[in-house]
Write an enzyme that holds these catalytic residues in place. Structure first.
Site, short mmCIF file in Angstrom:
data_model
loop_
_atom_site.label_atom_id
_atom_site.label_comp_id
_atom_site.label_asym_id
_atom_site.label_seq_id
_atom_site.Cartn_x
_atom_site.Cartn_y
_atom_site.Cartn_z
N SER A 191 -7.30 2.67 0.22
CA SER A 191 -6.80 3.98 0.61
C SER A 191 -7.84 4.71 1.47
CB SER A 191 -6.39 4.79 -0.62
OG SER A 191 -5.63 5.92 -0.25
N ASP A 433 4.22 0.30 -0.59
CA ASP A 433 3.25 1.39 -0.64
C ASP A 433 3.97 2.73 -0.60
OD1 ASP A 433 1.16 3.31 -0.01
OD2 ASP A 433 -0.08 1.63 0.62
N HIS A 474 0.73 1.14 -3.66
CA HIS A 474 -0.50 1.54 -3.01
C HIS A 474 -1.72 1.14 -3.85
CE1 HIS A 474 -2.90 3.87 -0.20
NE2 HIS A 474 -3.43 4.56 -1.18
#
Length: 556
Positions: A191, A433, A474
């Site tokens: 991320s 995601d 994610h």
């Protein structure tokens, strides 16, 4: 090359004697170090999706030299903390791994557990964003100075400067502690940490031999505002959609899109469907159906035209006056990522629960510069969350892009020097995601190819590889197989020249049967051939232009 084994007493003494490192353009304010013994931790998922069993599982308690330091950049009025964890001399694997952050944060101590347990010297930094440990970085309160102007030094720290400072400082204390430099240096993050890894490759191409950057938060100025889009839509359309209705749409969307990738298996394996399928999905088809909401005392609700309009806008993504600002929600991803709502038992109403980093970015950094900070002093009030009109939202979106571009944008991510230095960049991304749409990563990959070797992706594969994980959320989670040992694959690539053509992935299905798949090297796609769906030998990775025959589609 390892040193001969040190006694515990000598290790402790070396830990106690560490000196402040020299860092270009920065000054170390203080440094402390002490030996930590019998460090235990619960089972956690590592920052790149790997499970750490913890002291209650297979992993024993850890012992390490805990180094903490604070530094500042003269004239910038910042205080940056750096933590370095050094395993005992006899368990050090001669490698160093820097770790990244998530959301609006540059790094967290818990991200060092996985590398430390594997024998790496590891480090992290807060980039000064905690304001001397007085705030959480995700609040965004670090973004503006007291006079309301942008805190550019801290944006620069988060963008790229703190990465290099941490690497320099960490390698210095590693050399002091072990008597030698690390043989190999790595970056690991997901991320925000993935974006930081990309920044490291571009800005400091010789700092790391290998970079593991999962689900990188590229296009940060877009992502920060796009993650608030569902809240804005619900506010302006006049209803906060109950979570159970979102769940119904989530399941219907997955069912609709799943069949289009050639196999009905609960996973979207064709990344081209991530944009096309949601936009063609008929949200009105569910109007009139009833849904039971456990969160609201098993209340039965009917899906309305308004619900259909709201879901359609969320799936299409933010657009205004003919301009598409970002992507919508990915099929297979949970709506609760950025469109979560909760039932308030006191008022009997549904309220939005915005994604915290997006709320912090908007309320603490962007909105105050628009002269509407009074409306954003609190996320919640008696009437629910305070949100923007469509017009205000897109004004905020443009401001977000302008503010973030020099520090957190993609414009400076030129990998040519990283390529020439021999560095390796490995990325994997979940195709479910819920926070950062994978499509932008693919666009970025295309731009790298165009810059370095137009029309020849094999040259890009020599140093930069992306793998796609169907059904994975994610950084971790979801119903799809999770990558197993991506750092190990990167190490083999860097140290032995064995570039991975696939990444092994595993998942437990709803029937407790283990699913094993090989994740494909982008732009290849996973295509079902025959056999057992839970085994990787039933699939193969094919180039996008290769067509699947009707016979091969028989399994779906």
């Amino acid at each position: 090359m390892r040193l001969s084994l040190y006694t515990a007493a000598n290790s402790d003494a070396a830990c106690d004697r560490l000196q402040a490192p020299s860092i270009p353009d920065a000054r170390v304010l203080w440094i402390t170090s002490n030996t930590v013994q019998n460090f235990t931790y619960p089972p956690v998922t590592g920052l790149t999706g790997e499970l750490i069993s913890g002291a209650t599982g297979k992993s024993p308690p850890l012992t390490f030299c805990n180094v903490s330091m604070a530094l500042t950049h003269p004239g910038n009025n910042d205080t940056v903390f750096v933590s370095v964890w050094l395993p005992p001399h006899d368990s050090w694997n001669s490698r160093y791994t820097a770790t990244g952050g998530g959301g609006l944060g540059a790094g967290y101590d818990f991200n060092m557990v996985r590398p430390l347990a594997a024998g790496f010297a590891a480090s992290t930094t807060d980039a000064g964003l905690t304001l001397n440990n007085t705030i959480m970085a995700d609040t965004g309160l670090w973004g503006l100075k007291e006079d309301g102007t942008v805190n550019e030094p801290l944006f620069k720290n988060l963008g790229y400067r703190s990465i290099h400072d941490m690497a320099v400082a960490s390698k210095d204390v590693i050399k002091q502690f072990y008597g030698v430099d690390p043989k190999y240096s790595y970056w690991a993050g997901c991320s925000q940490g993935g974006r930081q890894g990309y920044a490291a490759a571009a800005k400091y191409p010789t700092d790391f031999d290998g970079i593991l950057a999962a689900a990188p938060g590229l296009g940060f100025g877009h992502v920060g505002l796009a993650a608030f889009w569902p809240v804005v839509v619900m506010h302006n359309e006049g209803e906060y959609v109950p979570s159970c209705i979102f769940d119904k749409y989530e399941a219907a969307l997955l069912e609709s899109c799943d069949q289009d990738d050639g196999l009905v298996d609960g996973l979207i394996s064709d990344y081209d469907l991530l944009i096309s399928c949601p936009r063609s999905f008929n949200t009105s088809a569910l109007v009139g159906q009833t849904v039971t909401c456990p969160e609201a005392g098993n209340t039965t609700l009917m899906i309305t035209k308004r619900h259909a309009i709201i879901v359609s806008k969320i799936l299409n993504g933010p657009s205004h006056n003919g301009k598409q600002y970002w992507f919508g929600t990915v099929p297979g991803a949970t709506f609760s990522g950025i469109a979560e709502t909760v039932f308030d038992n006191v008022t009997g109403r549904w309220l939005p629960k915005p994604f915290a980093p997006a709320a912090g970015w908007l309320t603490s950094i962007i909105a105050p510069q628009m002269g509407i900070e009074a409306e954003f002093q609190h996320l919640y009030r008696d009437t629910g969350i305070i949100t923007l009109t469509y017009s205000q939202y897109f004004t905020a979106f443009n401001k977000s892009l302008a503010l973030s571009s020099p520090f957190l944008g993609d414009s400076y991510l030129d990998f040519r020097s990283f390529q020439k230095s021999g560095g390796k960049l490995l990325t994997w991304v979940g195709l479910a995601d819920q926070f950062v749409h994978p499509a932008h990563l693919f666009e970025f990959h295309a731009s790298v190819t165009k810059t370095i070797s137009p029309g020849n992706s094999s040259v890009i594969n020599d140093f930069y590889r992306i793998f796609t994980a169907p059904g994975v959320c994610h950084c971790a989670g979801g119903v799809g197989p999770q990558p197993v040992g991506p750092m190990g694959a990167l190490i083999e690539w860097v140290e032995q020249g064995k570039a991975p053509d696939t990444l092994l992935a595993k998942a437990d299905s709803n029937t407790a049967r283990e699913i094993v798949r090989n994740l494909c090297l982008y732009p290849k796609k996973s295509v079902y051939k025959h056999g057992v769906l839970a085994q990787h030998d039933g699939f193969e990775c094919r180039e996008p232009q290769e067509q699947t025959t009707d016979a091969e589609r028989g399994g779906g």
